[in-house]
Design an enzyme around this catalytic site. Structure first.
Site, mmCIF file in Angstrom:
data_model
loop_
_atom_site.group_PDB
_atom_site.id
_atom_site.type_symbol
_atom_site.label_atom_id
_atom_site.label_comp_id
_atom_site.label_asym_id
_atom_site.label_seq_id
_atom_site.Cartn_x
_atom_site.Cartn_y
_atom_site.Cartn_z
ATOM 1 N N GLU A 249 39.080 56.845 27.607
ATOM 2 C CA GLU A 249 38.080 57.357 28.091
ATOM 3 C C GLU A 249 38.315 57.516 29.789
ATOM 4 O O GLU A 249 38.758 55.956 29.909
ATOM 5 C CB GLU A 249 37.069 56.918 27.940
ATOM 6 C CG GLU A 249 35.783 57.670 28.868
ATOM 7 C CD GLU A 249 34.590 56.931 28.483
ATOM 8 O OE1 GLU A 249 33.367 57.162 29.368
ATOM 9 O OE2 GLU A 249 34.509 56.001 28.128
ATOM 10 N N LYS B 134 32.088 65.433 28.272
ATOM 11 C CA LYS B 134 31.736 63.854 27.687
ATOM 12 C C LYS B 134 30.189 64.159 27.269
ATOM 13 O O LYS B 134 29.604 64.918 28.393
ATOM 14 C CB LYS B 134 31.046 62.955 28.031
ATOM 15 C CG LYS B 134 30.934 61.908 27.357
ATOM 16 C CD LYS B 134 31.179 60.860 28.161
ATOM 17 C CE LYS B 134 30.377 59.308 27.746
ATOM 18 N NZ LYS B 134 30.643 57.720 28.055
ATOM 19 N N TYR C 225 21.993 53.567 31.445
ATOM 20 C CA TYR C 225 21.578 52.443 31.105
ATOM 21 C C TYR C 225 22.311 51.224 31.478
ATOM 22 O O TYR C 225 23.369 50.802 31.157
ATOM 23 C CB TYR C 225 20.633 52.279 29.807
ATOM 24 C CG TYR C 225 22.191 52.381 28.710
ATOM 25 C CD1 TYR C 225 22.718 50.836 28.151
ATOM 26 C CD2 TYR C 225 22.194 53.708 27.784
ATOM 27 C CE1 TYR C 225 23.800 51.406 27.075
ATOM 28 C CE2 TYR C 225 23.355 53.655 27.187
ATOM 29 C CZ TYR C 225 23.638 52.638 26.403
ATOM 30 O OH TYR C 225 24.408 53.375 26.207
ATOM 31 N N CYS D 10 33.383 58.214 24.173
ATOM 32 C CA CYS D 10 32.574 57.227 24.069
ATOM 33 C C CYS D 10 30.940 57.395 23.703
ATOM 34 O O CYS D 10 30.566 57.768 22.635
ATOM 35 C CB CYS D 10 32.636 56.455 25.078
ATOM 36 S SG CYS D 10 31.910 54.718 25.441
ATOM 37 N N SER E 50 34.433 50.945 26.359
ATOM 38 C CA SER E 50 32.923 50.791 26.028
ATOM 39 C C SER E 50 34.080 49.051 26.578
ATOM 40 O O SER E 50 34.335 48.347 26.274
ATOM 41 C CB SER E 50 33.355 50.658 23.985
ATOM 42 O OG SER E 50 32.412 50.334 23.954
ATOM 43 N N LYS F 182 30.142 42.476 20.482
ATOM 44 C CA LYS F 182 30.394 43.416 19.731
ATOM 45 C C LYS F 182 30.976 44.541 18.835
ATOM 46 O O LYS F 182 30.537 46.020 18.511
ATOM 47 C CB LYS F 182 30.395 44.808 21.694
ATOM 48 C CG LYS F 182 29.943 46.040 21.818
ATOM 49 C CD LYS F 182 30.287 46.179 23.605
ATOM 50 C CE LYS F 182 29.811 47.625 24.026
ATOM 51 N NZ LYS F 182 30.139 48.005 25.045
ATOM 52 N N GLY G 253 37.586 23.850 43.851
ATOM 53 C CA GLY G 253 37.387 22.282 44.138
ATOM 54 C C GLY G 253 37.442 22.087 42.454
ATOM 55 O O GLY G 253 36.644 22.799 41.731
ATOM 56 N N SER H 103 36.163 19.025 40.339
ATOM 57 C CA SER H 103 35.069 17.952 40.586
ATOM 58 C C SER H 103 35.321 16.994 39.594
ATOM 59 O O SER H 103 35.115 15.644 39.829
ATOM 60 C CB SER H 103 33.329 18.211 40.981
ATOM 61 O OG SER H 103 33.502 18.841 39.813
ATOM 62 N N GLY I 73 33.498 17.643 37.181
ATOM 63 C CA GLY I 73 33.673 18.271 36.080
ATOM 64 C C GLY I 73 33.293 19.146 34.759
ATOM 65 O O GLY I 73 34.359 19.558 35.355
ATOM 66 N N ASP J 177 32.455 22.086 34.532
ATOM 67 C CA ASP J 177 32.375 23.909 34.966
ATOM 68 C C ASP J 177 33.510 24.131 35.722
ATOM 69 O O ASP J 177 34.418 25.071 35.029
ATOM 70 C CB ASP J 177 31.516 23.689 35.914
ATOM 71 C CG ASP J 177 29.875 24.405 35.608
ATOM 72 O OD1 ASP J 177 29.408 24.483 33.640
ATOM 73 O OD2 ASP J 177 29.018 23.732 35.382
ATOM 74 N N ASN K 181 23.605 20.371 51.099
ATOM 75 C CA ASN K 181 23.734 21.362 51.029
ATOM 76 C C ASN K 181 25.364 21.552 52.206
ATOM 77 O O ASN K 181 26.058 22.731 51.953
ATOM 78 C CB ASN K 181 23.064 23.020 51.283
ATOM 79 C CG ASN K 181 21.945 22.714 50.594
ATOM 80 O OD1 ASN K 181 21.961 22.711 49.177
ATOM 81 N ND2 ASN K 181 20.480 23.315 50.580
#
Length: 571
Positions: free
Chosen positions: A44, A115, A121, A151, A178, A184, A318, A320, A322, A324, A395
Site C-alpha cells: 500500500e 481504496k 480507528y 488493506c 498493516s 496480529k 544511560g 544503569s 538495571g 530496562d 528528580n
C-alpha cells in the site's frame, strides 16, 4: 484452469522518498521478472511511503505521486519489464486525495483502483485524508480476472470482496500497510481465509516491512486459495519476494458489469490467452516466529529504521545496570551493531556498586563504547545554590543525567535512546526532562513483565547459538530501583509489576472502566491508585519520545486523551 505466477514484493519503503521508493519498485520488479513471474504486487502506497499523514494535504506531494506512477510505468517498459504486470500503491488526486493502487503494464497505467474502506480507528486517520472509492476494478491478465483491493478492504465484511464474488474473479490482490501488533499474524491469516471463501477466489496479500516512526510493519505476506487454505507465506520482518504458482479459473466472455453493493464494476483486458502450461515451483511456507521473537524483531526493526531513516549513525543511552537499560542497549546493538552504540554510566551517591559493575559487564559482553561520568559533583553544585530535598532532589539527579546525554548527543551526533517501559510511562514513574529526555524510546510500549521475559528469551537465544548471553543475570534478578534515594525500590511506589501490568492492560489497552475492572477481579484499592496515577501522567506522556507500537493500544497516536480532563472513573 489457467496458471499464473504471482510475486509479492515485501519491501521497506520510506515516507516521502518518492525517487528512492520508485527505485525499489524497479529493483524488485526486475527480481520478479527474473523469477518469471507474470504479476508482481507491492505494498500500500509503496511509492509515497505509508502513512504519509499531512503530506497528503499538500498539492505538490499529490501531484508528484501521480506523475511518478506514470514515470515508473515508462521506466519499467524502458528496462525491458513492460510485459510484467506490476501492482503498486500510490497517492492519487482524482476527485480528491485517494489511497490508490495502479496496475502498470506495457509502459502505461492500465487500471487504477481507489481504496473503498477507509479505517478511522487506532493509528489510522484515513477519513481525514482520503476520499473513498466506489469502483471495483478487474483486470484480465493471461485469461484470469484479477481484482485490486487495498488493506482495509480485507478487514471489513462485504464491500469489495462481496463484489468479487458477484463478478466471478479468479484472484484478488490485496496490497497492505498493516502495522504490527502482538498476535496480529494469526488474525490476518484467519481474515484472509474468510475473505477468500467470501469472494470464491484466491487472495494474494502483500504487506510492507520496516519502521515508520511509531509503526512497525512485519511483512507476513501470504497467498490463500479460494477455499481458505494457506498456500504460501513469507517470513516476518525480512525484505523478500514471495513467488507462488497458482491454478486459477479461466475467465469466459466479457464478464458481468453494472453496480453491486454500491460499487461499479469496471473491467480492463490486458491479455485474454492463458500462458502455456509450465512446471510449478514448490510454494514457500515460512516458519512462524515465537511470541518473544516477533516482539524482539519489531523492537529491533523499529529502532534500526528510526535511526537510519532519520540520518543518525549512532545512539547513546544511560546504562544503569538495571533491566530496562540493559534490554534497550541489547536492542540497539542488534539493530545497529556494537560500534554504533555508546553507553554511559552516571553513578550518584545512591548508586549501588553492582549498578556500575553490571552496566560495565554488559558493555564488555557486547563490545559497546563505554564511559563513566559521576554526577555527584554536578548535583552538589546545584544544591549549593538551590537546596532541594525529597522528590525534587531525586528528580534533579535524573535531570542531570538527561542533560548529560543530550549534551553528548549535541557534541558527538548520537541519537539519545530513552529506556522507560510502558508500565512506568503509564503510571508517571519517570522524570520529565530527566530519564524521559531523548529522541526514541525502544521499549515505550513494552510492559515491565514483558521486559523481563524478553531479556530471558534473548539470553537463551544467545546460549542456543553458542554465544555469550548479552544481559548480565544480576540485571535480570535484582529488584528494580531508580536509585535516586537510599534503599529505594520500585515496589515502594508501585504495586508488584505482575499485578500492575494486568490492570494496565485492561484499563489502557481495553479501555475498561472501574466496574469492569472490578468484574475482572482487580483489587479495588489498586484500581483506585493506578487509575489516578495513569490519569495524572497524561501531560508527561505527551512529551515522551516516539517508540515502536507492539500492543493493542500504544501511547501516542494510538491512544489520545485530553490532558486537561476532569472525568474520573467512578462506576
Amino acid at each position: 484452469m489457467a496458471m499464473l505466477r504471482v510475486a509479492l514484493a515485501q519491501i521497506n519503503v520510506t515516507v516521502g522518498d518518492l525517487d528512492g521508493n520508485a527505485d525499489l519498485v524497479l529493483e524488485w520488479s526486475r527480481r520478479a521478472a527474473d523469477a518469471r513471474a507474470h504479476l508482481v504486487a507491492f505494498p500500500e502506497m509503496a511509492l509515497t511511503g505509508y502513512p504519509p499523514e499531512d503530506l497528503v494535504l499538500r498539492q505538490s506531494f499529490g501531484s508528484a505521486s501521480v506523475a511518478l506512477v506514470e514515470r515508473v510505468a515508462r521506466r519499467l517498459a524502458g528496462e525491458g519489464l513492460g510485459e510484467l504486470a506490476v501492482v503498486v500503491g500510490y497517492l492519487d488526486v482524482d476527485g480528491g486525495p485517494r489511497n490508490a493502487a495502479a496496475l502498470l503494464h506495457g509502459g502505461r497505467v492500465v487500471a487504477r483502483y481507489f481504496k473503498h474502506h477507509l479505517p478511522n480507528y487506532g493509528v489510522f486517520d484515513e477519513d481525514r485524508y482520503f476520499t473513498a472509492g466506489d469502483r471495483f476494478v478487474i483486470v484480465r491478465l493471461h485469461g484470469v480476472d484479477v481484482a485490486l483491493t487495498v488493506c482495509e478492504d480485507l478487514w471489513q465484511d462485504g464491500g469489495p470482496f462481496a463484489v468479487a464474488a458477484a463478478a466471478g474473479v479468479g484472484l484478488v490482490v490485496n496490497i497492505n500497510g498493516s502495522p504490527y501488533e502482538r498476535d496480529k499474524d494469526d488474525t490476518r491469516l484467519g481474515l484472509a481465509a474468510r475473505r477468500a471463501v467470501e469472494a470464491g477466489a484466491a487472495v494474494a496479500y502483500v504487506n510492507m516491512v520496516g519502521g515508520q516512526d511509531e509503526l512497525v510493519y512485519d511483512g507476513d505476506s501470504l497467498v490463500v486459495g479460494a477455499d481458505g487454505t494457506l498456500i504460501a507465506r513469507a517470513p516476518q520482518y525480512d525484505e523478500t519476494l514471495l513467488v507462488t504458482d497458482l491454478e486459477l479459473p479461466t475467465a469466459a466472455g466479457a464478464g458481468a458489469g453494472g453496480t453491486v453493493g454500491g460499487m461499479t464494476i469496471g473491467r480492463t483486458v490486458v491479455s485474454e490467452l492463458p500462458v502455456p502450461a509450465y512446471p510449478a515451483q514448490p510454494p514457500v511456507m515460512a516458519e512462524a516466529l515465537s511470541a518473544e521473537a516477533e516482539v524482539w524483531a519489531a523492537l529491533v526493526t523499529g529502532t534500526r529504521d528510526y535511526v537510519r531513516k532519520n540520518g543518525f549513525r549512532s545512539v547513546i543511552l544511560g546504562l544503569s545496570g538495571g533491566i530496562d537499560s540493559a534490554v534497550v542497549a541489547t536492542i540497539a546493538t542488534d539493530a545497529l551493531g556494537a560500534d554504533a552504540v555508546h553507553v554511559i554510566g552516571m553513578p550518584s551517591r545512591y548508586s549501588s556498586d553492582h549498578s556500575l559493575t553490571d552496566a560495565e559487564d554488559l558493555a564488555a559482553r557486547r563490545g559497546l563504547h563505554w564511559r563513566v561520568v559521576p554526577i555527584a559533583p554536578m548535583v552538589d553544585a546545584y544544591t549549593c545554590v538551590l537546596p532541594l530535598e525529597g522528590l525534587a532532589a531525586e528528580n534533579l539527579q535524573s535531570r542531570i543525567r538527561g542533560t548529560l546525554l543530550m549534551a553528548l548527543s549535541n557534541a558527538e551526533g548520537h541519537l539519545v535512546l530513552t529506556t522507560g517501559n510502558k508500565s512506568e510511562l503509564a503510571t508517571g514513574y519517570s522524570t520529565l526532562y530527566g530519564d524521559s529526555a531523548g529522541g526514541f524510546a525502544p521499549i515505550k510500549d513494552v510492559p515491565k513483565t514483558l521486559v523481563w521475559q524478553l531479556a530471558r528469551w534473548r539470553n537463551a537465544l544467545a546460549e542456543k547459538d553458542g554465544e555469550t548471553p548479552p544481559i548480565p543475570q544480576n540485571s535480570i534478578d535484582k529488584p528494580p530501583s531508580a536509585e535516586l534515594a537510599p534503599g529505594q525500590l520500585d515496589s515502594d511506589s508501585l504495586p508488584p509489576y505482575e499485578i500492575l501490568d494486568a490492570l494496565l492492560a485492561d484499563y489502557i489497552d481495553r479501555d475498561l472502566g472501574r466496574s469492569a475492572l472490578l468484574a475482572r477481579g482487580h483489587d479495588p484499592e489498586v484500581i483506585e491508585k493506578v487509575i489516578r496515577l495513569v490519569d495524572l501522567a497524561e501531560y508527561k506522556r505527551r512529551q515522551y519520545p516516539p517508540g515502536p507500537k507492539i500492543s493493542l493500544k500504544a501511547f501516542g497516536r494510538d491512544r489520545r486523551l485530553p490532558i486537561t480532563n476532569r472525568w474520573r472513573e467512578t462506576v
